[in-house]
Motif scaffolding. Structure first.
Motif, PDB file in Angstrom:
ATOM      1  N   LYS A  51       0.838  -1.213   0.000  1.00  0.00           N
ATOM      2  CA  LYS A  51       0.000   0.000   0.000  1.00  0.00           C
ATOM      3  C   LYS A  51       0.867   1.254   0.000  1.00  0.00           C
ATOM      4  N   PHE A  52       1.999   1.184   0.727  1.00  0.00           N
ATOM      5  CA  PHE A  52       2.923   2.318   0.804  1.00  0.00           C
ATOM      6  C   PHE A  52       3.509   2.599  -0.577  1.00  0.00           C
ATOM      7  N   LYS A  53       3.852   1.499  -1.257  1.00  0.00           N
ATOM      8  CA  LYS A  53       4.427   1.631  -2.604  1.00  0.00           C
ATOM      9  C   LYS A  53       3.420   2.277  -3.557  1.00  0.00           C
ATOM     10  N   LYS A  97      28.172   8.432   6.278  1.00  0.00           N
ATOM     11  CA  LYS A  97      28.938   9.489   6.970  1.00  0.00           C
ATOM     12  C   LYS A  97      28.465  10.889   6.554  1.00  0.00           C
ATOM     13  N   GLY A  98      28.272  11.734   7.554  1.00  0.00           N
ATOM     14  CA  GLY A  98      27.909  13.125   7.295  1.00  0.00           C
ATOM     15  C   GLY A  98      26.423  13.372   7.184  1.00  0.00           C
ATOM     16  N   ASP A  99      25.639  12.296   7.182  1.00  0.00           N
ATOM     17  CA  ASP A  99      24.195  12.403   6.918  1.00  0.00           C
ATOM     18  C   ASP A  99      23.394  11.985   8.152  1.00  0.00           C
ATOM     19  N   LEU A 100      22.489  12.884   8.585  1.00  0.00           N
ATOM     20  CA  LEU A 100      21.740  12.628   9.825  1.00  0.00           C
ATOM     21  C   LEU A 100      20.294  12.199   9.561  1.00  0.00           C
ATOM     22  N   HIS A 101      19.907  12.071   8.304  1.00  0.00           N
ATOM     23  CA  HIS A 101      18.523  11.698   7.982  1.00  0.00           C
ATOM     24  C   HIS A 101      18.320  10.207   8.237  1.00  0.00           C
ATOM     25  N   ASP A 102      17.286   9.872   9.017  1.00  0.00           N
ATOM     26  CA  ASP A 102      17.124   8.441   9.299  1.00  0.00           C
ATOM     27  C   ASP A 102      15.708   7.900   9.105  1.00  0.00           C
ATOM     28  N   ILE A 103      14.779   8.729   8.677  1.00  0.00           N
ATOM     29  CA  ILE A 103      13.391   8.253   8.592  1.00  0.00           C
ATOM     30  C   ILE A 103      13.263   7.183   7.492  1.00  0.00           C
ATOM     31  N   MET A 145      22.856   0.961   2.363  1.00  0.00           N
ATOM     32  CA  MET A 145      23.253   2.338   2.687  1.00  0.00           C
ATOM     33  C   MET A 145      22.196   3.320   2.223  1.00  0.00           C
ATOM     34  N   SER A 146      21.930   4.301   3.091  1.00  0.00           N
ATOM     35  CA  SER A 146      20.968   5.336   2.770  1.00  0.00           C
ATOM     36  C   SER A 146      21.673   6.693   2.787  1.00  0.00           C
ATOM     37  N   ALA A 147      21.302   7.579   1.854  1.00  0.00           N
ATOM     38  CA  ALA A 147      21.813   8.963   1.845  1.00  0.00           C
ATOM     39  C   ALA A 147      20.717   9.882   1.350  1.00  0.00           C
ATOM     40  N   LEU A 149      21.448  13.400   1.128  1.00  0.00           N
ATOM     41  CA  LEU A 149      22.075  14.650   0.694  1.00  0.00           C
ATOM     42  C   LEU A 149      22.984  14.378  -0.510  1.00  0.00           C
ATOM     43  N   THR A 150      22.969  15.303  -1.453  1.00  0.00           N
ATOM     44  CA  THR A 150      23.879  15.152  -2.594  1.00  0.00           C
ATOM     45  C   THR A 150      25.335  15.186  -2.118  1.00  0.00           C
ATOM     46  N   THR A 151      25.551  15.877  -1.001  1.00  0.00           N
ATOM     47  CA  THR A 151      26.926  15.981  -0.481  1.00  0.00           C
ATOM     48  C   THR A 151      27.390  14.700   0.224  1.00  0.00           C
ATOM     49  N   ASP A 197      12.342   2.733  -3.009  1.00  0.00           N
ATOM     50  CA  ASP A 197      11.549   2.827  -1.778  1.00  0.00           C
ATOM     51  C   ASP A 197      11.797   1.621  -0.886  1.00  0.00           C
ATOM     52  N   ALA A 198      11.267   1.721   0.332  1.00  0.00           N
ATOM     53  CA  ALA A 198      11.568   0.723   1.356  1.00  0.00           C
ATOM     54  C   ALA A 198      10.994  -0.655   1.022  1.00  0.00           C
ATOM     55  N   ALA A 199       9.766  -0.669   0.505  1.00  0.00           N
ATOM     56  CA  ALA A 199       9.140  -1.956   0.209  1.00  0.00           C
ATOM     57  C   ALA A 199       9.906  -2.688  -0.896  1.00  0.00           C
TER      58      ALA A 199
HETATM   59 CO1  B1M Z   1      17.027  17.594   5.599  1.00  0.00          CO
HETATM   60  N1  B1M Z   1      17.308  17.895   3.655  1.00  0.00           N
HETATM   61  N2  B1M Z   1      18.617  18.562   5.921  1.00  0.00           N
HETATM   62  N3  B1M Z   1      16.509  17.308   7.414  1.00  0.00           N
HETATM   63  N4  B1M Z   1      15.305  16.940   4.949  1.00  0.00           N
HETATM   64  C1  B1M Z   1      16.306  17.184   2.748  1.00  0.00           C
HETATM   65  C2  B1M Z   1      16.800  15.809   2.367  1.00  0.00           C
HETATM   66  C3  B1M Z   1      16.269  18.204   1.534  1.00  0.00           C
HETATM   67  C4  B1M Z   1      15.888  17.548   0.201  1.00  0.00           C
HETATM   68  C5  B1M Z   1      15.353  19.404   1.875  1.00  0.00           C
HETATM   69  C6  B1M Z   1      15.327  20.444   0.773  1.00  0.00           C
HETATM   70  O1  B1M Z   1      16.230  21.214   0.654  1.00  0.00           O
HETATM   71  N5  B1M Z   1      14.296  20.441  -0.022  1.00  0.00           N
HETATM   72  C7  B1M Z   1      17.734  18.776   1.551  1.00  0.00           C
HETATM   73  C8  B1M Z   1      18.762  17.995   0.731  1.00  0.00           C
HETATM   74  C9  B1M Z   1      19.198  18.730  -0.508  1.00  0.00           C
HETATM   75  C10 B1M Z   1      20.158  17.903  -1.273  1.00  0.00           C
HETATM   76  O2  B1M Z   1      21.203  17.539  -0.826  1.00  0.00           O
HETATM   77  N6  B1M Z   1      19.768  17.582  -2.478  1.00  0.00           N
HETATM   78  C11 B1M Z   1      18.042  18.726   3.037  1.00  0.00           C
HETATM   79  C12 B1M Z   1      19.021  19.514   3.680  1.00  0.00           C
HETATM   80  C13 B1M Z   1      19.750  20.512   2.791  1.00  0.00           C
HETATM   81  C14 B1M Z   1      19.321  19.401   5.050  1.00  0.00           C
HETATM   82  C15 B1M Z   1      20.356  20.180   5.848  1.00  0.00           C
HETATM   83  C16 B1M Z   1      21.696  20.407   5.142  1.00  0.00           C
HETATM   84  C17 B1M Z   1      19.679  21.494   6.247  1.00  0.00           C
HETATM   85  C18 B1M Z   1      20.587  22.467   6.973  1.00  0.00           C
HETATM   86  O3  B1M Z   1      20.998  22.195   8.067  1.00  0.00           O
HETATM   87  N7  B1M Z   1      20.899  23.525   6.269  1.00  0.00           N
HETATM   88  C19 B1M Z   1      20.510  19.313   7.123  1.00  0.00           C
HETATM   89  C20 B1M Z   1      21.617  18.266   6.948  1.00  0.00           C
HETATM   90  C21 B1M Z   1      21.865  17.489   8.207  1.00  0.00           C
HETATM   91  C22 B1M Z   1      22.744  16.311   7.914  1.00  0.00           C
HETATM   92  O4  B1M Z   1      22.248  15.274   7.541  1.00  0.00           O
HETATM   93  N8  B1M Z   1      24.054  16.466   8.063  1.00  0.00           N
HETATM   94  C23 B1M Z   1      19.169  18.652   7.169  1.00  0.00           C
HETATM   95  C24 B1M Z   1      18.567  18.255   8.366  1.00  0.00           C
HETATM   96  C25 B1M Z   1      17.331  17.679   8.464  1.00  0.00           C
HETATM   97  C26 B1M Z   1      16.635  17.364   9.781  1.00  0.00           C
HETATM   98  C27 B1M Z   1      17.593  16.886  10.877  1.00  0.00           C
HETATM   99  C28 B1M Z   1      15.966  18.631  10.245  1.00  0.00           C
HETATM  100  C29 B1M Z   1      15.536  16.342   9.340  1.00  0.00           C
HETATM  101  C30 B1M Z   1      15.976  14.869   9.464  1.00  0.00           C
HETATM  102  C31 B1M Z   1      15.328  14.184  10.647  1.00  0.00           C
HETATM  103  C32 B1M Z   1      15.551  12.705  10.604  1.00  0.00           C
HETATM  104  O5  B1M Z   1      15.760  12.087   9.576  1.00  0.00           O
HETATM  105  N9  B1M Z   1      15.502  12.109  11.785  1.00  0.00           N
HETATM  106  C33 B1M Z   1      15.412  16.660   7.864  1.00  0.00           C
HETATM  107  C34 B1M Z   1      14.310  16.266   7.060  1.00  0.00           C
HETATM  108  C35 B1M Z   1      13.140  15.644   7.794  1.00  0.00           C
HETATM  109  C36 B1M Z   1      14.294  16.444   5.655  1.00  0.00           C
HETATM  110  C37 B1M Z   1      13.115  16.218   4.682  1.00  0.00           C
HETATM  111  C38 B1M Z   1      12.128  17.345   4.928  1.00  0.00           C
HETATM  112  C39 B1M Z   1      12.399  14.898   4.779  1.00  0.00           C
HETATM  113  C40 B1M Z   1      13.283  13.678   4.654  1.00  0.00           C
HETATM  114  C41 B1M Z   1      12.469  12.442   5.001  1.00  0.00           C
HETATM  115  O6  B1M Z   1      12.575  11.925   6.093  1.00  0.00           O
HETATM  116  N10 B1M Z   1      11.610  12.008   4.065  1.00  0.00           N
HETATM  117  C42 B1M Z   1      13.847  16.336   3.279  1.00  0.00           C
HETATM  118  C43 B1M Z   1      12.978  16.985   2.212  1.00  0.00           C
HETATM  119  C44 B1M Z   1      12.128  15.970   1.521  1.00  0.00           C
HETATM  120  O7  B1M Z   1      12.555  14.852   1.266  1.00  0.00           O
HETATM  121  N11 B1M Z   1      10.961  16.368   1.176  1.00  0.00           N
HETATM  122  C45 B1M Z   1      15.140  16.949   3.623  1.00  0.00           C
HETATM  123  C46 B1M Z   1      10.703  10.878   4.289  1.00  0.00           C
HETATM  124  C47 B1M Z   1      11.446   9.563   4.041  1.00  0.00           C
HETATM  125  C48 B1M Z   1      10.482   8.397   4.196  1.00  0.00           C
HETATM  126  O8  B1M Z   1      11.898   9.592   2.709  1.00  0.00           O
HETATM  127  O9  B1M Z   1      14.326   9.438   3.421  1.00  0.00           O
HETATM  128  O10 B1M Z   1      13.672   9.775   0.969  1.00  0.00           O
HETATM  129  P1  B1M Z   1      13.392   9.195   2.302  1.00  0.00           P
HETATM  130  O11 B1M Z   1      13.316   7.615   2.165  1.00  0.00           O
HETATM  131  C49 B1M Z   1      12.574   7.015   1.127  1.00  0.00           C
HETATM  132  C50 B1M Z   1      13.395   6.675  -0.112  1.00  0.00           C
HETATM  133  O12 B1M Z   1      14.386   7.637  -0.397  1.00  0.00           O
HETATM  134  C51 B1M Z   1      13.885   5.288   0.160  1.00  0.00           C
HETATM  135  O13 B1M Z   1      12.892   4.702   0.983  1.00  0.00           O
HETATM  136  C52 B1M Z   1      12.112   5.680   1.651  1.00  0.00           C
HETATM  137  C53 B1M Z   1      10.656   5.502   1.289  1.00  0.00           C
HETATM  138  O14 B1M Z   1      10.259   4.219   1.165  1.00  0.00           O
HETATM  139  N12 B1M Z   1      15.164   5.053   0.796  1.00  0.00           N
HETATM  140  C54 B1M Z   1      15.845   3.913   0.484  1.00  0.00           C
HETATM  141  C55 B1M Z   1      15.847   5.712   1.745  1.00  0.00           C
HETATM  142  N13 B1M Z   1      16.958   5.052   2.039  1.00  0.00           N
HETATM  143  C56 B1M Z   1      16.998   3.941   1.288  1.00  0.00           C
HETATM  144  C57 B1M Z   1      17.925   2.888   1.208  1.00  0.00           C
HETATM  145  C58 B1M Z   1      17.662   1.857   0.312  1.00  0.00           C
HETATM  146  C59 B1M Z   1      16.529   1.870  -0.481  1.00  0.00           C
HETATM  147  C60 B1M Z   1      15.602   2.886  -0.405  1.00  0.00           C
HETATM  148  O15 B1M Z   1      18.485   0.800   0.140  1.00  0.00           O
HETATM  149  C61 B1M Z   1      19.524   0.575   1.015  1.00  0.00           C
END
Ligand code: B1M
Length: 214
Positions: A51-53, A97-103, A145-147, A149-151, A197-199
């Motif tokens: 359903k998530f997918k 390394k360097g990335d704090l996103h964990d959801i 591994m999950s990332a 950030l482009t950095t 995605d996760a599923a």
């Molecule tokens: Co940050 N952040 N963030 N952030 N953040 C993003 C990623 C960003 C896109 C926001 C934006 O600018 N629009 C942007 C990145 C830009 C880029 O590099 N392209 C960004 C930035 C710039 C930053 C900071 C640099 C901000 C700052 O301080 N100036 C900073 C960096 C900190 C660091 O990591 N060193 C930062 C900080 C944070 C918070 C701490 C505030 C918080 C993280 C909290 C936490 O994770 N506990 C946060 C959040 C919440 C986000 C957004 C809003 C949401 C990310 C998220 O959790 N999405 C995000 C914007 C966005 O995405 N809309 C953003 C929900 C999650 C379910 O999706 O993680 O993509 P996602 O996972 C998906 C798939 O990607 C996949 O499965 C999941 C779904 O099924 N997936 C995998 C993930 N890992 C996988 C591994 C796999 C397979 C699939 O195989 C191994």
């Protein structure tokens, strides 16, 4: 409704307490722990994953369902260990390394558990050696591994290079993912699989491990 279906239904609704109670009830009634795991918990989690997918449910629903699954597992795990239930495989997962996103990473970990993996989560901001040392320690099949950030994406390459340097690259299935990651990047750095995605990550990991073990 049969008890096993109720477990699956409550899991999908994220009702952790009900899941826990019903899993205990199922065990008390003499039901096989593997059946409770496969037909109750894992099947419920697979439905949520699907359903998530398809965008029918979203992150909060998956998180509460996963919490309910973990609640059920705490009751079931000792019984499964007693009867020697083999996991599908062993996975190490972390945010690079360097990335704090964990959801997203946590979702992948939960889906892997839901697919029957033993999962070792090394958390966020993980060094290359943390992935490799944990994989070696637990006898992992897959390194995930999950990332976000482009950095930090290039740090996936650092892990793969470190594996190569240690002569361990072929020992592990390496999977990558996260919003900025894509198939071409995955190929460029020499990972085995990219999934969006996760599923899908859990499905692909399971298939890859079963193929390797066949
Ligand atoms: Co940050 N952040 N963030 N952030 N953040 C993003 C990623 C960003 C896109 C926001 C934006 O600018 N629009 C942007 C990145 C830009 C880029 O590099 N392209 C960004 C930035 C710039 C930053 C900071 C640099 C901000 C700052 O301080 N100036 C900073 C960096 C900190 C660091 O990591 N060193 C930062 C900080 C944070 C918070 C701490 C505030 C918080 C993280 C909290 C936490 O994770 N506990 C946060 C959040 C919440 C986000 C957004 C809003 C949401 C990310 C998220 O959790 N999405 C995000 C914007 C966005 O995405 N809309 C953003 C929900 C999650 C379910 O999706 O993680 O993509 P996602 O996972 C998906 C798939 O990607 C996949 O499965 C999941 C779904 O099924 N997936 C995998 C993930 N890992 C996988 C591994 C796999 C397979 C699939 O195989 C191994």
């Amino acid at each position: 409704m049969a008890l096993i279906e109720e477990i699956s239904e409550f899991l999908q609704k994220g009702r952790a307490k009900n899941v826990k109670t019903l899993v205990q009830q199922a065990l008390d009634e003499g039901m096989n722990p593997k059946e409770i795991l496969n037909e109750g918990l894992l099947s419920g989690m697979m439905i949520i994953g699907e359903k998530f997918k398809n965008n029918e449910v979203f992150v909060p629903e998956v998180l509460v369902a996963a919490r309910a699954m973990n609640a059920g597992l705490t009751i079931l795990e000792p019984k499964l260990v007693e009867i020697g239930n083999e996991p599908v495989g062993v996975a190490v997962i972390g945010t690079v390394k360097g990335d704090l996103h964990d959801i997203g990473k946590n979702l992948v970990a939960m889906m892997l558990k839901g697919a029957g993996f033993e999962v070792h989560d090394i958390g966020i901001d993980a060094e290359a050696d943390a992935f490799i040392d944990k994989a070696e320690e637990v006898g992992a099949d897959v390194i995930c591994m999950s990332a976000l950030l482009t950095t930090t994406m290039p740090n996936m390459q650092v892990v793969i290079d470190a594996l190569k340097e240690k002569g361990l690259r072929d020992k592990y299935i390496v999977m990558v993912g996260g919003a900025p990651v894509n198939e071409s990047f995955s190929q460029q750095i020499g990972a085995d699989y990219y999934t969006p995605d996760a599923a899908t990550a859990a499905e692909v990991a399971k298939k890859a491990v079963l193929e390797r073990k066949a």
